[in-house]
Design a protein around this motif. Sequence first.
Motif, PDB file in Angstrom:
ATOM      1  N   GLN A   1       0.832  -1.207   0.000  1.00 28.09           N
ATOM      2  CA  GLN A   1       0.000   0.000   0.000  1.00 28.09           C
ATOM      3  C   GLN A   1       0.871   1.263   0.000  1.00 28.09           C
ATOM      4  O   GLN A   1       0.534   2.260  -0.648  1.00 28.09           O
ATOM      5  N   LEU A   2       1.972   1.212   0.726  1.00 26.29           N
ATOM      6  CA  LEU A   2       2.882   2.358   0.773  1.00 26.29           C
ATOM      7  C   LEU A   2       3.411   2.688  -0.618  1.00 26.29           C
ATOM      8  O   LEU A   2       3.416   3.855  -1.043  1.00 26.29           O
ATOM      9  N   ILE A   3       3.834   1.662  -1.345  1.00 28.73           N
ATOM     10  CA  ILE A   3       4.361   1.883  -2.695  1.00 28.73           C
ATOM     11  C   ILE A   3       3.268   2.384  -3.629  1.00 28.73           C
ATOM     12  O   ILE A   3       3.499   3.282  -4.448  1.00 28.73           O
ATOM     13  N   HIS A   4       2.060   1.826  -3.525  1.00 33.15           N
ATOM     14  CA  HIS A   4       0.955   2.329  -4.343  1.00 33.15           C
ATOM     15  C   HIS A   4       0.693   3.814  -4.046  1.00 33.15           C
ATOM     16  O   HIS A   4       0.414   4.601  -4.950  1.00 33.15           O
ATOM     17  N   THR A   5       0.800   4.194  -2.776  1.00 33.53           N
ATOM     18  CA  THR A   5       0.535   5.575  -2.376  1.00 33.53           C
ATOM     19  C   THR A   5       1.586   6.528  -2.925  1.00 33.53           C
ATOM     20  O   THR A   5       1.266   7.584  -3.485  1.00 33.53           O
ATOM     21  N   THR A   6       2.858   6.169  -2.792  1.00 31.79           N
ATOM     22  CA  THR A   6       3.912   7.059  -3.291  1.00 31.79           C
ATOM     23  C   THR A   6       3.870   7.163  -4.814  1.00 31.79           C
ATOM     24  O   THR A   6       4.110   8.236  -5.377  1.00 31.79           O
ATOM     25  N   HIS A   7       3.544   6.060  -5.481  1.00 35.06           N
ATOM     26  CA  HIS A   7       3.468   6.094  -6.940  1.00 35.06           C
ATOM     27  C   HIS A   7       2.277   6.923  -7.424  1.00 35.06           C
ATOM     28  O   HIS A   7       2.381   7.619  -8.441  1.00 35.06           O
ATOM     29  N   ALA A   8       1.167   6.844  -6.700  1.00 35.61           N
ATOM     30  CA  ALA A   8       0.005   7.655  -7.078  1.00 35.61           C
ATOM     31  C   ALA A   8       0.323   9.144  -6.960  1.00 35.61           C
ATOM     32  O   ALA A   8      -0.048   9.946  -7.829  1.00 35.61           O
ATOM     33  N   LYS A   9       1.033   9.530  -5.890  1.00 35.43           N
ATOM     34  CA  LYS A   9       1.419  10.929  -5.728  1.00 35.43           C
ATOM     35  C   LYS A   9       2.398  11.341  -6.818  1.00 35.43           C
ATOM     36  O   LYS A   9       2.297  12.448  -7.384  1.00 35.43           O
ATOM     37  N   TYR A  10       3.335  10.469  -7.140  1.00 34.57           N
ATOM     38  CA  TYR A  10       4.301  10.761  -8.205  1.00 34.57           C
ATOM     39  C   TYR A  10       3.589  10.962  -9.544  1.00 34.57           C
ATOM     40  O   TYR A  10       3.890  11.910 -10.283  1.00 34.57           O
ATOM     41  N   ASN A  11       2.654  10.087  -9.862  1.00 34.70           N
ATOM     42  CA  ASN A  11       1.930  10.206 -11.130  1.00 34.70           C
ATOM     43  C   ASN A  11       1.113  11.494 -11.185  1.00 34.70           C
ATOM     44  O   ASN A  11       1.003  12.128 -12.239  1.00 34.70           O
ATOM     45  N   SER A  12       0.560  11.889 -10.051  1.00 32.25           N
ATOM     46  CA  SER A  12      -0.169  13.158  -9.990  1.00 32.25           C
ATOM     47  C   SER A  12       0.782  14.331 -10.225  1.00 32.25           C
ATOM     48  O   SER A  12       0.473  15.256 -10.994  1.00 32.25           O
ATOM     49  N   ASP A  13       1.942  14.297  -9.589  1.00 28.30           N
ATOM     50  CA  ASP A  13       2.940  15.359  -9.776  1.00 28.30           C
ATOM     51  C   ASP A  13       3.434  15.384 -11.220  1.00 28.30           C
ATOM     52  O   ASP A  13       3.636  16.455 -11.800  1.00 28.30           O
ATOM     53  N   LEU A  14       3.637  14.209 -11.804  1.00 28.25           N
ATOM     54  CA  LEU A  14       4.107  14.127 -13.187  1.00 28.25           C
ATOM     55  C   LEU A  14       3.088  14.741 -14.138  1.00 28.25           C
ATOM     56  O   LEU A  14       3.452  15.460 -15.081  1.00 28.25           O
ATOM     57  N   SER A  15       1.817  14.479 -13.887  1.00 28.20           N
ATOM     58  CA  SER A  15       0.766  15.059 -14.719  1.00 28.20           C
ATOM     59  C   SER A  15       0.782  16.583 -14.639  1.00 28.20           C
ATOM     60  O   SER A  15       0.621  17.276 -15.650  1.00 28.20           O
ATOM     61  N   LYS A  16       1.004  17.112 -13.446  1.00 23.71           N
ATOM     62  CA  LYS A  16       1.069  18.564 -13.280  1.00 23.71           C
ATOM     63  C   LYS A  16       2.280  19.152 -13.997  1.00 23.71           C
ATOM     64  O   LYS A  16       2.202  20.236 -14.571  1.00 23.71           O
ATOM     65  N   VAL A  17       3.407  18.428 -13.965  1.00 25.59           N
ATOM     66  CA  VAL A  17       4.602  18.894 -14.669  1.00 25.59           C
ATOM     67  C   VAL A  17       4.357  18.895 -16.174  1.00 25.59           C
ATOM     68  O   VAL A  17       4.746  19.827 -16.880  1.00 25.59           O
ATOM     69  N   GLU A  18       3.708  17.837 -16.678  1.00 22.67           N
ATOM     70  CA  GLU A  18       3.385  17.787 -18.110  1.00 22.67           C
ATOM     71  C   GLU A  18       2.540  18.995 -18.497  1.00 22.67           C
ATOM     72  O   GLU A  18       2.754  19.614 -19.547  1.00 22.67           O
ATOM     73  N   SER A  19       1.580  19.327 -17.658  1.00 26.36           N
ATOM     74  CA  SER A  19       0.734  20.485 -17.931  1.00 26.36           C
ATOM     75  C   SER A  19       1.535  21.772 -17.908  1.00 26.36           C
ATOM     76  O   SER A  19       1.355  22.663 -18.744  1.00 26.36           O
TER      77      SER A  19
END
Length: 276
Positions: free
Chosen positions: A251-269
């Motif tokens: 669950q910890l890894i899923h949580t950190t990856h979800a936050k990373y993917n959200s941050d990556l999406s914001k960077v792409e934008s």
Amino acid sequence: MKIGFIGTGSMGSILIEAFIESGALDPEQIIAGNRSLDKVLRLADRFPGLRAAADNGQIARLCKTIFICVKPHEYKHVIEDLAPWATPEKIVVSITSPVLIKHLEDLLPCKIAKVIPSITNYALSGAALCMYSERMLPSDREWLESLFSKISTPHHIEEQHTRITSDLSSCGPAFLCFFAEQFVHAAVEITGIEREEATRLVSDMMLGTAKLLTEKGFTPASLQERVCVPGGITAEGILLMQSYLDGMFQQLIHTTHAKYNSDLSKVESLFYGQKA
């Protein structure tokens, strides 16, 4: 050779201090800048010879290697400042995981590297995660890893593994310290031992454990096996933790990856105007 640092917050200042204290860099080689000039001036007071930059453009103009140590949402502004001076022979090093090498290559004509440091580098230990653009020559990579070898163990990784390797090397110290803090709190609450004494014991335990894992050939599994006498106290404690922690690290890894993917999406934008 002048080395520039844009951003002297937590990790930027840790890198500067570690490079100087390890002897990797002399203060006279460093030009640093920050939105809050006071932070840079405090570093300059501590390390005579370190130069405080008036703006990012000055750093880009005077330095061959430039470390970008700012938060993702600040990158676009920094890149705009660097662009007029980012000639092909210069090296820009990002330390921010969701900013990809291709993001920087698309906007800057210079050599690009990404290095994810760890707070453990402040103790001239731990890992540094190194990733490179194709523009980086073997000699550039060798120089950068030689620099980081003074404060860490450089690891060359694939960028697609940025998040999980960062979980282990950069987030890991905070995760382990959360465990240690809870262990100490429980010890104080239940037994009345002094918090300072419990903290010292846990800290010494963590240091000794790290040495066993890095210097004496133990793995986490073999160390547990060596300590856990069948039917003993440690074995009982491990059984309890297994029952409570089952699935928690997944669950910890899923949580950190979800936050990373959200941050990556914001960077792409931010970089390309795509909808986050």
